[in-house]
Design a protein around this motif. Structure first.
Motif, PDB file in Angstrom:
ATOM      1  N   ALA A  91      -1.751  -8.385   1.257  1.00 54.86           N
ATOM      2  CA  ALA A  91      -2.914  -7.956   1.440  1.00 54.86           C
ATOM      3  C   ALA A  91      -4.223  -8.402   0.880  1.00 54.86           C
ATOM      4  O   ALA A  91      -5.375  -8.551   1.566  1.00 54.86           O
ATOM      5  CB  ALA A  91      -3.077  -6.377   0.982  1.00 54.86           C
ATOM      6  N   LEU A 157      -3.507  -3.090   5.580  1.00 56.63           N
ATOM      7  CA  LEU A 157      -4.498  -2.575   4.473  1.00 56.63           C
ATOM      8  C   LEU A 157      -4.428  -1.242   4.181  1.00 56.63           C
ATOM      9  O   LEU A 157      -4.536  -0.855   3.055  1.00 56.63           O
ATOM     10  CB  LEU A 157      -5.777  -3.237   4.703  1.00 56.63           C
ATOM     11  N   TYR A 161      -3.544   0.486   0.620  1.00 51.55           N
ATOM     12  CA  TYR A 161      -4.434   1.331   0.108  1.00 51.55           C
ATOM     13  C   TYR A 161      -3.741   2.759  -0.391  1.00 51.55           C
ATOM     14  O   TYR A 161      -3.832   3.279  -1.610  1.00 51.55           O
ATOM     15  CB  TYR A 161      -5.650   1.636   1.052  1.00 51.55           C
ATOM     16  N   TYR A 169      -9.149  -2.324  -0.166  1.00 46.41           N
ATOM     17  CA  TYR A 169      -8.398  -2.117   0.988  1.00 46.41           C
ATOM     18  C   TYR A 169      -8.488  -1.426   2.104  1.00 46.41           C
ATOM     19  O   TYR A 169      -8.869  -1.792   3.513  1.00 46.41           O
ATOM     20  CB  TYR A 169      -6.749  -2.034   0.767  1.00 46.41           C
TER      21      TYR A 169
END
Length: 420
Positions: A91, A157, A161, A169
């Motif tokens: 990420a 992402l 997150y 993210y």
């Protein structure tokens, strides 16, 4: 003296679960091992392919290539494996790609980057040195931007997150999908998000065709963002993508068309692609009913060698697609149809733990890589493949990459089939 428990009989549910768990565990080990092999704890991009053991070296365009789609899948699969820190490194590589491009500053990502630890400064793109001509080459597809790949990066992402609660993210996913919303919507009927852009900066070619698969990806990312923000762009974008996917449903055949031709209007109804036919079932609620017939279509037209091929009447097993089918079948209550898929997936394990893209030397897709192609030159080869490995993990874990928390089905309800 204690005796060891008897191994489950072949063909029993216990044996099926055992093999499926092997697929999950070995895949998770392979993915985490790829990340762990990178020095330090900083951002990384994972190479999409390895050379086949004892075979020829990778062709130059693949030697350094870390495709965004494959890395997004690997990151989501690592979340499903319970390894968020490994996923986080991928990420971080995607955040760097968005914020440190050598030319663009608008939120897009390229289709591929150079594999390895991500250095400071502009994120390197893949390429190769041609000694006879004494020139550095870059692949026009790899340095371009496909809409679906941006959406997959955003989905990864968002998954990271939710696992880490690191706001970077979520914000970067919103930046990416903001670019999709602004730069790729084609209003000509049927309105939808176009294929993207092909070639190098500063003037890549616009690809006006519209893809069912890309719009499924965009729908999922937009809907996910709408959970966290009241920004009307996200619901509007999701509605646009959904209407297009609904328009691609072919009730007479019981499948989805792959999209439109280059004009953005004319139906491209002849080819059949497995992902276009199956992904809507786990990404988009079927308001009208009847989409489950796509499972029967793909079983009748895409099955080959005990697995699934990329297109109708395939010339070989597509490992990645076989994993996709296994996940969708599990999510839609057809677990019994996955029984033979787990041994097939496990059989594709290379010495590194990665799965081969296909057991065949080469399989066709019936598609072209880009507008420069004069033939249908998009193939999969007998090479260990990051994307195939990740899809097998997602299938074995019962993790839906289109939904928050890996919820199975398209309505967002988590049925914890990974721990049954």
């Amino acid at each position: 003296m204690a005796t060891a428990p008897a191994a489950p009989a072949a063909g029993t549910p216990a044996r099926e679960q055992e093999v499926r768990e092997q697929v999950r565990q070995t895949g998770c080990q392979a993915l985490s091992g790829r990340v762990g092999a990178m020095p330090g704890k900083g951002p990384v991009m994972l190479g999409s392919y390895e050379a086949a053991p004892g075979g020829e070296p990778l062709p130059p365009p693949l030697q350094q290539s870390a495709f965004v789609y494959d890395n997004a899948l690997a990151g989501i699969a690592l979340i499903a494996c319970g390894q968020p820190e490994a996923a986080r490194r991928i990420a971080d590589g995607m955040v760097a790609a968005t914020t440190r491009d050598r030319h663009y500053h608008d939120g897009r990502v390229r289709n591929a980057y150079r594999a390895g630890p991500v250095p400071e400064g502009p994120v390197p793109l893949p390429g190769w040195w041609d000694a006879p001509s004494k020139r550095w080459f870059e692949d026009n597809y790899q340095v371009g931007t496909a809409t679906g790949n941006v959406a997959w990066a955003a989905l990864m992402l968002l998954a990271v997150y939710e696992s880490t609660r690191d706001r970077r993210y979520l914000d970067t996913a919103a930046t990416m999908m903001g670019w999709v919303d602004k730069a790729t919507y084609g209003s000509e009927s049927p309105g939808a998000f176009i294929g993207g852009y092909f070639g190098e900066e500063p003037s890549p070619r616009r690809q006006g065709w519209k893809s069912t698969e890309h719009n499924v990806d965009a729908y999922a990312a937009f809907r996910w963002l709408a959970r966290y923000s009241s920004d009307p762009r996200w619901r509007t974008g999701a509605d646009r993508a959904r209407r297009f996917v609904e328009a691609m449903w072919q009730p007479g055949e019981g499948r989805f068309a792959i999209g439109t031709r280059d004009d953005g209007r004319t139906l491209n109804g002849a080819p059949s692609a497995l992902d276009a036919s199956l992904w809507p079932l786990i990404a988009i609620p079927d308001a009208a009913g009847g989409w489950s017939r796509a499972l029967d279509w793909t079983r009748a037209r895409h099955m080959v060698g005990g697995g699934y091929g990329f297109n109708a009447n395939p010339d070989g097993v597509w490992t990645e697609g076989t994993g996709q089918a296994a996940l969708v079948l599990r999510a839609t209550g057809r677990e019994d149809q996955t029984r033979d898929l787990w041994p097939l997936l496990l059989s594709q394990r290379a010495p590194s733990g990665m799965l081969y893209a296909t057991p065949e030397r080469r399989i066709r897709t019936g598609l072209s890589i880009g507008p420069d192609s004069t033939t249908e030159d998009f193939y999969y080869y007998h090479l260990p493949h990051l994307g195939a490995t990740a899809w097998a993990v997602l299938a074995a874990a019962g993790w839906n990459p289109f939904q928050p928390g890996g919820a199975t089905g398209a309505a967002g309800k988590r049925a914890d089939i990974a721990k049954e």
